[in-house]
Design a protein around this motif. Structure first.
Motif, short mmCIF file in Angstrom:
data_model
loop_
_atom_site.label_atom_id
_atom_site.label_comp_id
_atom_site.label_asym_id
_atom_site.label_seq_id
_atom_site.Cartn_x
_atom_site.Cartn_y
_atom_site.Cartn_z
N ILE A 2 -34.48 81.78 -107.28
CA ILE A 2 -35.54 81.31 -106.13
C ILE A 2 -35.79 82.29 -106.00
O ILE A 2 -36.22 83.69 -106.69
N ILE A 3 -37.16 82.31 -105.21
CA ILE A 3 -38.37 83.32 -105.34
C ILE A 3 -38.93 82.98 -103.94
O ILE A 3 -38.45 82.02 -102.71
N GLY A 4 -39.00 84.16 -103.30
CA GLY A 4 -39.39 84.79 -101.85
C GLY A 4 -40.42 84.99 -101.96
O GLY A 4 -41.20 85.85 -102.41
N TRP A 5 -41.19 84.32 -100.70
CA TRP A 5 -42.72 83.60 -100.10
C TRP A 5 -42.68 84.48 -99.29
O TRP A 5 -42.43 83.78 -98.18
N ILE A 6 -43.87 85.80 -99.27
CA ILE A 6 -43.26 86.69 -97.99
C ILE A 6 -45.62 86.56 -97.45
O ILE A 6 -45.66 87.06 -98.02
N ARG A 28 -36.50 77.10 -106.68
CA ARG A 28 -36.35 77.16 -104.95
C ARG A 28 -37.41 77.61 -104.52
O ARG A 28 -36.27 79.37 -104.75
N HIS A 29 -37.71 77.59 -103.59
CA HIS A 29 -38.75 78.82 -102.82
C HIS A 29 -38.49 79.36 -101.40
O HIS A 29 -38.04 78.13 -100.79
N VAL A 30 -38.34 80.11 -101.18
CA VAL A 30 -37.94 80.16 -99.63
C VAL A 30 -39.21 80.83 -98.98
O VAL A 30 -39.91 82.14 -99.58
N LEU A 31 -39.46 80.05 -98.78
CA LEU A 31 -41.62 80.67 -97.59
C LEU A 31 -40.95 81.22 -96.28
O LEU A 31 -40.09 80.37 -95.89
N LEU A 32 -41.26 81.73 -96.05
CA LEU A 32 -41.04 83.20 -94.56
C LEU A 32 -42.92 84.18 -94.45
O LEU A 32 -43.25 84.10 -95.24
N ALA A 33 -42.52 83.63 -92.62
CA ALA A 33 -43.35 84.29 -92.10
C ALA A 33 -43.61 86.22 -92.76
O ALA A 33 -41.95 86.37 -92.07
N PRO A 34 -44.25 86.60 -91.90
CA PRO A 34 -44.32 88.17 -92.13
C PRO A 34 -43.82 88.71 -90.86
O PRO A 34 -44.43 89.37 -90.62
N VAL A 35 -42.33 88.26 -90.23
CA VAL A 35 -41.83 89.04 -89.34
C VAL A 35 -40.68 89.79 -89.70
O VAL A 35 -40.32 89.80 -90.40
N SER A 36 -40.27 91.10 -88.68
CA SER A 36 -39.33 91.58 -89.42
C SER A 36 -38.24 91.06 -89.68
O SER A 36 -37.65 90.04 -89.00
#
Length: 67
Positions: A2-6, A28-36
């Motif tokens: 799993i790779i987290g992308w912020i 598996r990619h977890v794509l995240l907005a730069p939120v708190s």
């Protein structure tokens, strides 16, 4: 794996998907907005990729003792 992308400002998580899949097609990619809370959400990932505000969120979480 799993790779987290912020991401940073001005880039939606959906726009990251082609880059993430090209970088590591079998992951598996977890794509995240730069939120708190984004860094904490990526904490279970084997690796994290972040830039701009996303990198700041990641560094702030690490400074607080996050994983």
């Amino acid at each position: 794996m799993i790779i987290g992308w912020i991401g940073g400002w001005g880039v939606s998580p959906a726009e990251l998907r082609p880059h993430a899949e090209a970088h590591a097609p079998g992951a598996r990619h977890v794509l995240l907005a730069p939120v708190s809370g984004a860094a904490e959400a990526a904490a279970e990932a084997a690796a994290a990729v972040a830039w701009s505000l996303g990198a700041r969120r990641l560094l702030e979480a690490a400074a607080r003792g996050g994983r």
